[in-house]
Design a protein around this motif. Structure first.
Motif, PDB file in Angstrom:
ATOM      1  N   HIS A 111       0.838  -1.198   0.000  1.00 55.41           N
ATOM      2  CA  HIS A 111       0.000   0.000   0.000  1.00 55.41           C
ATOM      3  C   HIS A 111       0.873   1.249   0.000  1.00 55.41           C
ATOM      4  N   GLN A 112       1.966   1.208   0.750  1.00 52.60           N
ATOM      5  CA  GLN A 112       2.946   2.278   0.744  1.00 52.60           C
ATOM      6  C   GLN A 112       4.346   1.659   0.703  1.00 52.60           C
ATOM      7  N   PHE A 113       5.205   2.266  -0.093  1.00 48.03           N
ATOM      8  CA  PHE A 113       6.609   1.862  -0.163  1.00 48.03           C
ATOM      9  C   PHE A 113       7.368   3.039  -0.761  1.00 48.03           C
ATOM     10  N   TYR A 114       8.048   3.792   0.079  1.00 51.44           N
ATOM     11  CA  TYR A 114       8.608   5.056  -0.397  1.00 51.44           C
ATOM     12  C   TYR A 114       9.849   5.427   0.390  1.00 51.44           C
ATOM     13  N   THR A 115      10.568   6.380  -0.159  1.00 51.81           N
ATOM     14  CA  THR A 115      11.691   6.997   0.513  1.00 51.81           C
ATOM     15  C   THR A 115      11.577   8.503   0.336  1.00 51.81           C
ATOM     16  N   SER A 116      12.035   9.237   1.315  1.00 51.01           N
ATOM     17  CA  SER A 116      11.948  10.691   1.234  1.00 51.01           C
ATOM     18  C   SER A 116      13.162  11.315   1.906  1.00 51.01           C
ATOM     19  N   ALA A 117      13.519  12.494   1.429  1.00 52.65           N
ATOM     20  CA  ALA A 117      14.618  13.273   1.992  1.00 52.65           C
ATOM     21  C   ALA A 117      14.093  14.656   2.337  1.00 52.65           C
ATOM     22  N   HIS A 118      14.443  15.135   3.519  1.00 57.35           N
ATOM     23  CA  HIS A 118      13.971  16.428   3.994  1.00 57.35           C
ATOM     24  C   HIS A 118      15.177  17.336   4.222  1.00 57.35           C
ATOM     25  N   PHE A 158      11.699  21.735   2.899  1.00 57.49           N
ATOM     26  CA  PHE A 158      11.368  21.037   1.668  1.00 57.49           C
ATOM     27  C   PHE A 158      11.534  19.526   1.822  1.00 57.49           C
ATOM     28  N   GLN A 159      10.730  18.800   1.047  1.00 55.63           N
ATOM     29  CA  GLN A 159      10.739  17.341   1.071  1.00 55.63           C
ATOM     30  C   GLN A 159      10.714  16.800  -0.352  1.00 55.63           C
ATOM     31  N   LEU A 160      11.590  15.839  -0.634  1.00 54.40           N
ATOM     32  CA  LEU A 160      11.610  15.109  -1.896  1.00 54.40           C
ATOM     33  C   LEU A 160      11.195  13.680  -1.599  1.00 54.40           C
ATOM     34  N   SER A 161      10.161  13.185  -2.288  1.00 57.29           N
ATOM     35  CA  SER A 161       9.610  11.860  -1.992  1.00 57.29           C
ATOM     36  C   SER A 161       9.482  11.062  -3.276  1.00 57.29           C
ATOM     37  N   ILE A 179       8.084  16.923  -5.001  1.00 56.21           N
ATOM     38  CA  ILE A 179       8.900  17.830  -4.212  1.00 56.21           C
ATOM     39  C   ILE A 179       8.006  18.960  -3.736  1.00 56.21           C
ATOM     40  N   GLY A 180       8.198  19.361  -2.497  1.00 56.60           N
ATOM     41  CA  GLY A 180       7.359  20.424  -1.969  1.00 56.60           C
ATOM     42  C   GLY A 180       7.590  20.655  -0.498  1.00 56.60           C
ATOM     43  N   THR A 181       6.694  21.424   0.095  1.00 58.94           N
ATOM     44  CA  THR A 181       6.735  21.729   1.526  1.00 58.94           C
ATOM     45  C   THR A 181       5.541  21.048   2.181  1.00 58.94           C
ATOM     46  N   PRO A 182       5.742  20.022   3.000  1.00 60.21           N
ATOM     47  CA  PRO A 182       4.613  19.326   3.609  1.00 60.21           C
ATOM     48  C   PRO A 182       3.822  20.189   4.584  1.00 60.21           C
ATOM     49  N   ASP A 183       4.422  21.237   5.118  1.00 63.78           N
ATOM     50  CA  ASP A 183       3.745  22.134   6.052  1.00 63.78           C
ATOM     51  C   ASP A 183       3.865  23.569   5.564  1.00 63.78           C
ATOM     52  N   PHE A 184       3.030  24.439   6.123  1.00 64.53           N
ATOM     53  CA  PHE A 184       3.121  25.855   5.788  1.00 64.53           C
ATOM     54  C   PHE A 184       4.449  26.417   6.280  1.00 64.53           C
ATOM     55  N   THR A 185       5.092  27.203   5.413  1.00 70.22           N
ATOM     56  CA  THR A 185       6.403  27.774   5.686  1.00 70.22           C
ATOM     57  C   THR A 185       6.333  29.287   5.542  1.00 70.22           C
ATOM     58  N   ASP A 186       6.896  30.015   6.482  1.00 68.81           N
ATOM     59  CA  ASP A 186       6.856  31.473   6.444  1.00 68.81           C
ATOM     60  C   ASP A 186       7.601  32.001   5.221  1.00 68.81           C
ATOM     61  N   VAL A 187       7.019  33.002   4.573  1.00 72.74           N
ATOM     62  CA  VAL A 187       7.676  33.672   3.458  1.00 72.74           C
ATOM     63  C   VAL A 187       8.753  34.597   4.027  1.00 72.74           C
ATOM     64  N   PRO A 188       9.995  34.482   3.561  1.00 75.90           N
ATOM     65  CA  PRO A 188      11.062  35.339   4.095  1.00 75.90           C
ATOM     66  C   PRO A 188      10.725  36.814   3.936  1.00 75.90           C
ATOM     67  N   GLY A 189      10.954  37.583   4.990  1.00 74.17           N
ATOM     68  CA  GLY A 189      10.724  39.016   4.952  1.00 74.17           C
ATOM     69  C   GLY A 189       9.289  39.446   5.170  1.00 74.17           C
ATOM     70  N   ALA A 190       8.387  38.503   5.419  1.00 72.47           N
ATOM     71  CA  ALA A 190       6.977  38.847   5.605  1.00 72.47           C
ATOM     72  C   ALA A 190       6.589  38.962   7.073  1.00 72.47           C
TER      73      ALA A 190
END
Length: 254
Positions: free
Chosen positions: A114-121, A125-128, A162-173
């Motif tokens: 059902h699931q078989f994966y590898t990911s790097a954080h 950012f996360q690459l899966s 590839i992406g951000t699994p959680d909300f990430t602050d925008v730099p300078g905001a």
């Protein structure tokens, strides 16, 4: 090691059939956890045995829904779910994860991942890569039957994302604007009307006015998904050139 046995007896009326029915479910959940060790490596193991019998030919809607196709809708099922995971951490901002989720069907003697994966954080950012449960956008899977675009009633497919699994602050905001995004390419297999198509997905959402625990927040974003490529016995091979992919990404006709 912990052992938990649960027994549920329900008399719902979740089908169009006006006749009430009784469903008896027995859950046996065996969790094996390694002892805590002072090293940047964590291993997790989990074994679940799930079974159910219904007096009708079909199981209730909410028993089957949002289960990624793992629960047989016939009303009689028995599965063993074996989950393994290994986490390696190099520092506070970088870690790697290898996970697997094997489903063994006792009723029809079959087994599949059902699931078989590898990911790097790295940082936010996360690459899966691989088969993995997937939620896009702002869907609250605990309060709804799922997304308008992505169904959780079907099996997982292999994909690279590839992406951000959680909300990430925008730099300078100053913490007032955060974003959440991903870009994905998937392979959908041959057991469908168009054989072996690709799945293109991307999503970008913003959260404004403050952090997650702020009393007033605003959300805006877009999710885009396209099934493309593949082949059909009558229409032949559907084009998959680089120019076709560019059209797919920008929502242009082929």
């Amino acid at each position: 090691m912990s052992l938990l046995v649960r027994h549920y007896e329900r008399v719902p009326n979740l089908h169009s059939n006006p006749v009430s029915h009784r469903l008896i479910l027995c859950f046996l959940i065996l969790t094996l956890s390694p002892p805590a060790v002072a090293q940047p490596f964590i291993a997790r193991q989990n074994i679940q045995l799930l079974g159910g019998v219904s007096s009708l030919s079909n199981a209730p809607f909410w028993i089957v829904t949002n289960q990624n196709g793992n629960i047989d809708s016939s009303g009689r099922y028995g599965i063993a779910r074996i989950s393994l995971g290994h986490l390696a951490v190099s520092n506070d901002h970088e870690y790697y994860w290898l996970g697997g989720d094997l489903i063994v069907s006792i009723m029809n003697t079959s087994a599949y991942f059902h699931q078989f994966y590898t990911s790097a954080h790295h940082g936010a950012f996360q690459l899966s890569l691989g088969w993995r449960e997937h939620t896009a956008g702002l869907v609250d899977s605990t309060l709804s039957s799922g997304s308008f675009i992505f169904s959780r009633n079907a099996a997982t497919i292999p994909r690279v994302s590839i992406g951000t699994p959680d909300f990430t602050d925008v730099p300078g905001a100053f913490g007032l604007i955060a974003f959440k995004a991903f870009w994905s390419h998937g392979w959908m297999g041959s057991k469908r009307f168009v054989k072996n198509p690709f799945l293109h997905e991307k999503s970008l959402h913003f959260r404004v006015f403050g952090p997650e625990d702020f009393p007033v927040l605003g959300y805006a974003g877009i999710t885009h998904a396209v099934i493309w490529g593949g082949s059909h016995p009558e229409f032949g091979k559907i084009p998959t050139r680089l120019s076709d992919y560019v059209n797919i990404v920008f929502g242009q006709s082929g």
